[in-house]
Design a protein around this motif. Structure first.
Motif, short mmCIF file in Angstrom:
data_model
loop_
_atom_site.label_atom_id
_atom_site.label_comp_id
_atom_site.label_asym_id
_atom_site.label_seq_id
_atom_site.Cartn_x
_atom_site.Cartn_y
_atom_site.Cartn_z
N GLN A 102 18.49 -0.12 23.52
CA GLN A 102 17.91 -0.30 24.95
C GLN A 102 18.88 -0.16 26.14
OE1 GLN A 102 14.49 -0.33 25.53
NE2 GLN A 102 14.18 0.57 23.64
N VAL A 103 18.63 0.25 27.06
CA VAL A 103 19.56 0.22 28.25
C VAL A 103 18.64 -0.54 29.29
CG1 VAL A 103 20.66 1.58 30.18
CG2 VAL A 103 20.65 2.57 27.61
N ASP B 47 15.81 1.97 31.25
CA ASP B 47 15.27 1.22 32.42
C ASP B 47 15.95 1.95 33.48
OD1 ASP B 47 14.30 0.11 34.46
OD2 ASP B 47 14.67 -2.03 33.49
N VAL B 48 15.28 3.09 34.05
CA VAL B 48 15.98 3.88 35.11
C VAL B 48 15.74 3.06 36.37
CG1 VAL B 48 15.65 6.16 36.18
CG2 VAL B 48 15.19 6.07 34.20
N VAL C 284 23.87 3.12 39.13
CA VAL C 284 24.25 3.86 38.03
C VAL C 284 23.28 5.16 37.75
CG1 VAL C 284 24.21 3.55 35.57
CG2 VAL C 284 25.02 1.61 36.73
N ILE C 285 23.88 6.24 37.56
CA ILE C 285 23.27 7.40 37.27
C ILE C 285 22.92 7.82 35.87
CG2 ILE C 285 23.15 10.04 37.22
CD1 ILE C 285 25.31 9.81 39.76
N ALA C 286 21.49 7.81 35.68
CA ALA C 286 20.94 8.14 34.35
C ALA C 286 20.82 9.40 34.12
CB ALA C 286 19.71 7.29 34.05
N THR C 287 21.28 10.07 32.86
CA THR C 287 20.98 11.33 32.48
C THR C 287 20.32 11.63 30.94
OG1 THR C 287 23.11 11.75 31.23
CG2 THR C 287 23.15 12.26 33.64
N ASN C 288 19.72 12.60 30.88
CA ASN C 288 19.04 12.80 29.36
C ASN C 288 19.46 14.36 28.83
OD1 ASN C 288 17.35 14.37 31.23
ND2 ASN C 288 15.63 13.71 30.16
#
Length: 320
Positions: A55-56, A82-83, A91-95
């Motif tokens: 879990q982020v 948690d985008v 913070v950049i989130a990627t998938n």
């Protein structure tokens, strides 16, 4: 060199790509990292490569510190991230979309075949050692030719599953937030409908939508009651989209004929009542489980992290 923390075991190709440019702290145990260990390890990280088992959230991001630049999730789904909390901290989130499309569609269609042809029941019977004999009415399933597949969520995986269904002679209807490319709709001869109509006309319903608050228990008792009693439900998206307890009741009572699940509400726990039923196929989250696909996912996550650390736009940022 920046500090990169990898929270679970991933293919060596991705680790090597990261280590060529940065200092990498990679979890190498077969068991998942504990929460306390995770919070300790991410301290001071510039990049975190995460698996869907972690879990982020705000707690993790704060444990990492203000220097954190990117969270690269090794999955197409990002319900574990948690985008908004990432965005609030810069913070950049990627998938990792795209690279697992074909593998997951293969699993979805495998489940369709297993459930409609009762292959799970047959395999269990043979392995049990019980005597059996061929007969005209022995383990009769249902064919797919001329039947209707209803796709819930017509993104890349939904389209790939529909393409397989067309090869088996099925008609396609779909429910999605938006129209698909007209050329793809023409290729698949797919018709967009609302969910109520999809449930009413489909012989097989395959779930491919993302998990969000709006899709939590999208399939429950009312939806099963709206389906044909000969219909099959398949879920390769995310477990909480389907109310497992309600599904077990629907399968037990004959409200629907069968189901195939690759994902579960509380993985790895499965609703106990489902385990008692023969008319559901249960497999352990294998949607992307090929060597080629898992490697491609991990490498793409590494490329996302490396791009952000270099001040570049990552290949696949999450656009929530």
């Amino acid at each position: 060199m920046s500090r990169v923390v990898v929270t679970g075991r991933i293919p060596d190709a991705a680790i090597e790509k990261l280590r060529a440019e940065h200092d990498v702290d990679a979890w190498s145990e077969s068991d998942s990292i504990s929460r306390s260990e995770l919070l300790s390890r991410v301290a001071g990280a510039d990049a975190i490569v995460t698996l869907l088992t972690e879990q982020v959230d705000a707690e993790l991001l704060d444990a990492a510190g203000p220097q954190l630049k990117v969270v690269a999730n090794v999955a197409v789904g990002y319900d574990n991230v948690d985008v908004a909390a990432c965005t609030a901290r810069g913070v950049i989130a990627t998938n990792t979309p795209g690279v697992l499309t074909e593998a997951t569609a293969d699993i979805a269609f495998s489940l369709i075949l297993m459930a409609t042809r009762r292959l799970g029941e047959g395999e269990r019977l043979v392995r049990s050692g019980e005597a059996w004999k061929w007969g005209m009415f022995f383990l009769l399933g249902s064919g797919l030719q001329g039947k209707t597949l209803g796709v819930v969520g017509m993104g890349g995986i939904g389209q790939a599953t529909a393409r397989r269904a067309r090869a088996f002679g099925m008609e396609i209807v779909y429910q999605s937030r938006s129209e698909i490319d007209p050329a793809i709709a023409d290729e698949l001869e797919a018709r967009r409908v609302d969910l109520d109509e999809l449930l009413a006309v489909s012989d097989v319903v395959s779930v491919h939508c993302p998990f969000t608050p709006d899709t939590h228990h999208l399939f429950g008792a009312a939806e099963f009651a709206a389906m044909k009693d000969s219909a099959t439900l398949v879920n390769t998206a995310r477990g909480p989209i389907v109310d497992e307890a309600a599904l077990a009741v629907a399968l037990r009572d004959g409200t629907i004929a069968g189901a195939g699940l690759d994902v579960y509400e509380r993985e790895p726990r499965v609703e106990p009542d489902l385990l008692e039923l023969d008319n559901v196929v249960l497999i352990p989250h294998l949607g992307s489980a090929t060597v080629e696909t898992r490697t491609a996912m991990a490498v793409l996550a590494a490329e996302n992290a490396l791009a952000v650390l270099s001040g570049e736009t990552p290949p696949t940022p999450i656009r929530a």
